[in-house]
Design a protein around this motif. Sequence first.
Motif, PDB file in Angstrom:
ATOM      1  N   GLY A 181       0.819  -1.199   0.000  1.00 32.49           N
ATOM      2  CA  GLY A 181       0.000   0.000   0.000  1.00 32.49           C
ATOM      3  C   GLY A 181       0.852   1.248   0.000  1.00 32.49           C
ATOM      4  N   ILE A 182       0.180   2.364  -0.122  1.00 35.16           N
ATOM      5  CA  ILE A 182       0.879   3.647  -0.188  1.00 35.16           C
ATOM      6  C   ILE A 182       1.440   4.027   1.172  1.00 35.16           C
ATOM      7  N   GLY A 183       0.653   3.827   2.235  1.00 34.65           N
ATOM      8  CA  GLY A 183       1.120   4.212   3.562  1.00 34.65           C
ATOM      9  C   GLY A 183       2.390   3.503   3.987  1.00 34.65           C
ATOM     10  N   PRO A 184       2.457   2.180   3.910  1.00 28.27           N
ATOM     11  CA  PRO A 184       3.705   1.502   4.289  1.00 28.27           C
ATOM     12  C   PRO A 184       4.896   1.915   3.430  1.00 28.27           C
ATOM     13  N   ALA A 185       4.669   2.101   2.114  1.00 30.05           N
ATOM     14  CA  ALA A 185       5.789   2.477   1.248  1.00 30.05           C
ATOM     15  C   ALA A 185       6.318   3.860   1.597  1.00 30.05           C
ATOM     16  N   VAL A 186       5.417   4.814   1.779  1.00 26.74           N
ATOM     17  CA  VAL A 186       5.846   6.172   2.121  1.00 26.74           C
ATOM     18  C   VAL A 186       6.490   6.198   3.494  1.00 26.74           C
ATOM     19  N   SER A 187       5.969   5.431   4.434  1.00 25.98           N
ATOM     20  CA  SER A 187       6.554   5.396   5.777  1.00 25.98           C
ATOM     21  C   SER A 187       7.962   4.813   5.754  1.00 25.98           C
ATOM     22  N   LEU A 188       8.178   3.813   4.918  1.00 27.87           N
ATOM     23  CA  LEU A 188       9.527   3.255   4.814  1.00 27.87           C
ATOM     24  C   LEU A 188      10.506   4.286   4.265  1.00 27.87           C
ATOM     25  N   VAL A 189      10.043   5.085   3.299  1.00 30.88           N
ATOM     26  CA  VAL A 189      10.892   6.157   2.765  1.00 30.88           C
ATOM     27  C   VAL A 189      11.179   7.193   3.855  1.00 30.88           C
ATOM     28  N   ALA A 190      10.164   7.547   4.625  1.00 34.22           N
ATOM     29  CA  ALA A 190      10.357   8.564   5.659  1.00 34.22           C
ATOM     30  C   ALA A 190      11.322   8.083   6.741  1.00 34.22           C
ATOM     31  N   LEU A 191      11.204   6.829   7.161  1.00 33.21           N
ATOM     32  CA  LEU A 191      12.090   6.314   8.202  1.00 33.21           C
ATOM     33  C   LEU A 191      13.512   6.109   7.704  1.00 33.21           C
ATOM     34  N   ALA A 192      13.719   6.201   6.382  1.00 30.69           N
ATOM     35  CA  ALA A 192      15.094   6.183   5.869  1.00 30.69           C
ATOM     36  C   ALA A 192      15.885   7.391   6.341  1.00 30.69           C
ATOM     37  N   ALA A 193      15.199   8.375   6.918  1.00 33.43           N
ATOM     38  CA  ALA A 193      15.913   9.526   7.479  1.00 33.43           C
ATOM     39  C   ALA A 193      16.845   9.111   8.612  1.00 33.43           C
ATOM     40  N   LEU A 194      16.545   8.027   9.315  1.00 32.42           N
ATOM     41  CA  LEU A 194      17.401   7.601  10.417  1.00 32.42           C
ATOM     42  C   LEU A 194      18.778   7.143   9.938  1.00 32.42           C
ATOM     43  N   PRO A 195      18.886   6.228   8.960  1.00 37.45           N
ATOM     44  CA  PRO A 195      20.235   5.891   8.468  1.00 37.45           C
ATOM     45  C   PRO A 195      20.911   7.053   7.752  1.00 37.45           C
ATOM     46  N   VAL A 196      20.129   7.954   7.149  1.00 40.31           N
ATOM     47  CA  VAL A 196      20.737   9.139   6.531  1.00 40.31           C
ATOM     48  C   VAL A 196      21.429   9.984   7.595  1.00 40.31           C
ATOM     49  N   HIS A 197      20.780  10.164   8.733  1.00 37.54           N
ATOM     50  CA  HIS A 197      21.395  10.937   9.809  1.00 37.54           C
ATOM     51  C   HIS A 197      22.606  10.206  10.389  1.00 37.54           C
ATOM     52  N   ALA A 198      22.551   8.875  10.428  1.00 34.58           N
ATOM     53  CA  ALA A 198      23.657   8.096  11.003  1.00 34.58           C
ATOM     54  C   ALA A 198      24.853   7.985  10.073  1.00 34.58           C
ATOM     55  N   ALA A 199      24.726   8.444   8.827  1.00 34.75           N
ATOM     56  CA  ALA A 199      25.839   8.325   7.878  1.00 34.75           C
ATOM     57  C   ALA A 199      27.070   9.084   8.348  1.00 34.75           C
ATOM     58  N   ARG A 200      26.878  10.115   9.171  1.00 34.93           N
ATOM     59  CA  ARG A 200      28.028  10.888   9.656  1.00 34.93           C
ATOM     60  C   ARG A 200      28.879  10.089  10.640  1.00 34.93           C
ATOM     61  N   TYR A 201      28.362   8.966  11.150  1.00 35.01           N
ATOM     62  CA  TYR A 201      29.090   8.174  12.131  1.00 35.01           C
ATOM     63  C   TYR A 201      29.736   6.928  11.528  1.00 35.01           C
TER      64      TYR A 201
END
Length: 621
Positions: free
Chosen positions: A115-135
Motif C-alpha cells: 500500500g501507499i502508507g507503508p511504502a511512504v513510511s519506509l521512505v520517511a524512516l530512511a531519514a534515520l540511516p541518513v542521519h547516522a551516515a556521519r558516524y
Amino acid sequence: MSAQPSLAPLADTLGAIAVPARMRTTMLRRSLREHPGPTVAALVGLLAAAWLIRYALRGDQHTLGLLAGAWVLGWIVLPLLLGGGRGRVRPAHLRLEPIGGVPAAIGLLAASAIGIGPAVSLVALAALPVHAARYGTVAVLVAAGGAVLLWLVGLIGSAIALEVVGHAGGPAGALFTGVFTGTAMGVAGSLWAVFPWVSFLLVAAPQEVVRAMAYVPSGWPIAAVTGSTGRGVGMMAALVGIVALCAAAYLMLVRRVIAAGVPFRPRRTTAASPAAPGREWLGWVPAATRAVVGRELRAWTRHPLRLQYLAFAVVYGALLAGLPLLSDVDLLLPWAGPLAVLGAAAMSAGLVGLDGTALWLPLTTPGGERAEARGRALAWLVLVTPIGVLLTVAGVLVAPGVDPLAALCTLPALLGAGAAVPVWVSLLRVRPVADPRHPTAADNPTDIVSVLVATASGLVAAAPVLALVIWGPSGVTPLLPLVGLLSGAAAWRGGIWLADERLARRGLDVLAAAGQRSRPTQTVLPPTWDAQWFRENKLTAWALGLLTVGWIPVIPQGVMPLAFGIDSGWVVAGHLSGGAHTAVGLAMIGLGVAMLLAGLVLWDRRPQPGVSAHPVSGQAE
C-alpha cells in the motif's frame, strides 16, 4: 520421489500466505485506477518524507527521533480516522479458508505492507540511516535495522488498531476521532504559541525533550550508534522485543477472530436491577424528567457521535488554554473549564437529529414535552459540570499567579446557557442522520448556524460578568459570583421556555424532520415587494425585519465602539465619554440581542403554508 510429498504442506502453507497479498494487490490496483485520492495522498506523503530526510542531514538527533515517532504514531492512528480499513484484508475474510493462525497472521501482515502508507513510511524512516551516515558504515547499518524495526511496529500496530477499534464498537473509534480532531483544532487555534516552540525544537531539542527521548523507542536507533556499544545493543534488543510483543498480540487477535468471528467477547446484557430502598438519585426532580435524564446519560456514554463531540470539546478547550504555556503565557489556564463548556454546548446544538423517530415518545406522553426539554438540559448539566469544574480547578492550580475570579464566575453562566439553549436550537434546526441506528463519523447533525447560536448564547450569558470585570468599579467584585449565577439561571430559564414552546407548537414538524418522513413546509418569501403577502404574513415579516435590523445595534453600535474604539458620527456611544460611553455601548448590544431573540421566536411562531390561521366556519356553528 519422497521429497515431493514432504514439500507439499509447505507449498500449501506458502500459497495460503500469498492469498491475502494477492487480494490486497487487486484492491489497491482498482483503487488507484478508480480514485485519484490515494495518488494525491502518496505525493503529499512523499513530500513530507523528503523534508524529513532533508532535515536528517543536519538536524538535531533528538528532534529527529521525536519526528520519527510522530510519523509512526500517525501511521497507526490516522487510518482509524480516515477510513483506512475499508480496503484492507481483515482476519474475518479468512474464516472460511483452511489456514492456521500463524500463516493467516503472516499473510495478513504481508497484505498490510502492500500500500501507499507503508511504502511512504519506509521512505520517511530512511531519514534515520541518513542521519547516522556521519558516524560511519556500521552506524548506517544499525540505524537502518532500527528503522525497519520501527516500520514493523507501525505496520503491526496499525493492523491491531484497525481490528480492535473496528470491532470494539463505535465508542472507542469515536473517542479516538474526538481526541484527534480536538488536538488538531486546538493546535490550529494556538499556532501563535506553537510556532515559536516548534522553531526552537527544530534548531535544538530542549533538555527535557532530550531526557524524555531516552525512553521513546523512536529515538533508540540513533542513540544506539552515538552511545556505548553495550547501551546500543540493549536498545536494539528492546526494539526487537517490542516488535515480538506486537506480533504475538496480533497473532492472538487473528486466532480469536478466525475462531469466533470477533476479537472480543460481546458484552453481556443484564436485566435492570430493582432500585435500592432509600432516597432516589435526583429525588427532587419529577419522575418523568428523571427518566429522561437517565436515558440521556446512557446515550452520552454509549452513542459514538456524542462521545466524539464530548471528547472534542474537552480536548479543544484544554489545549486552547494550555498550549500558550509553550510561549510562557499562563493567563488562559483558568479558562480551560469555561472553554470546554462552551465547546460542549456548541457541539450539542443538533443532538435531536441523532434520535430519529424516537421523539414520538414524549409527544404522545402527557407532559412529555416539558420532561423532554428539562431532562435533556439536566443530563447535559450533570455530565459537563464536573468536567468544567475539574478543568478550571486544574488551571488554577497550575497557574496560581493568575486571578481566576473571572473564569470561576463565568463558569455558572456558561453552564446555564450551555445546558438549555442547545436543546432549543437542536429542536429549531433539525438535521437528521442517514440511519440513526448505525451512526458513523460522517454523520453530522449540526451546522454552522446552530453552532454559532449556541456559542453566542453562552457569550451573552457571560457578558454581564465580563463587562463588570473589564469596566465595572472595584467595589462590585464581591458581586461577581452572584451575577454569574443569576446570568446562568436566566439563560437556563430562557432556553427551557423556548424549547417547551418549540415542542408544544411544532412537535410534529420536529418529528417529521428528525425521522426524514417528510420535509416540513417551507415559507416562500416573495422576490419583490408584495403588500398583500406582508399583510397576510405579519409574524414572518416582523421576524425577518428583527433578524435583519438586530445586527445593527450589536456590531456597529456596540462591539465596534467598545472593542475597537471606532466612534464615527452615526455611532451613538461615540458622542459620549467615560462610563456613559460604556453603558450606551452595552445597552446597544443588549438591545440588538433582544431584537434577534425576538425575531427567532416570531420566526418559530410564523404560520405554516397551507395551514389556515382561522378555524373553519363549519366548526363554529
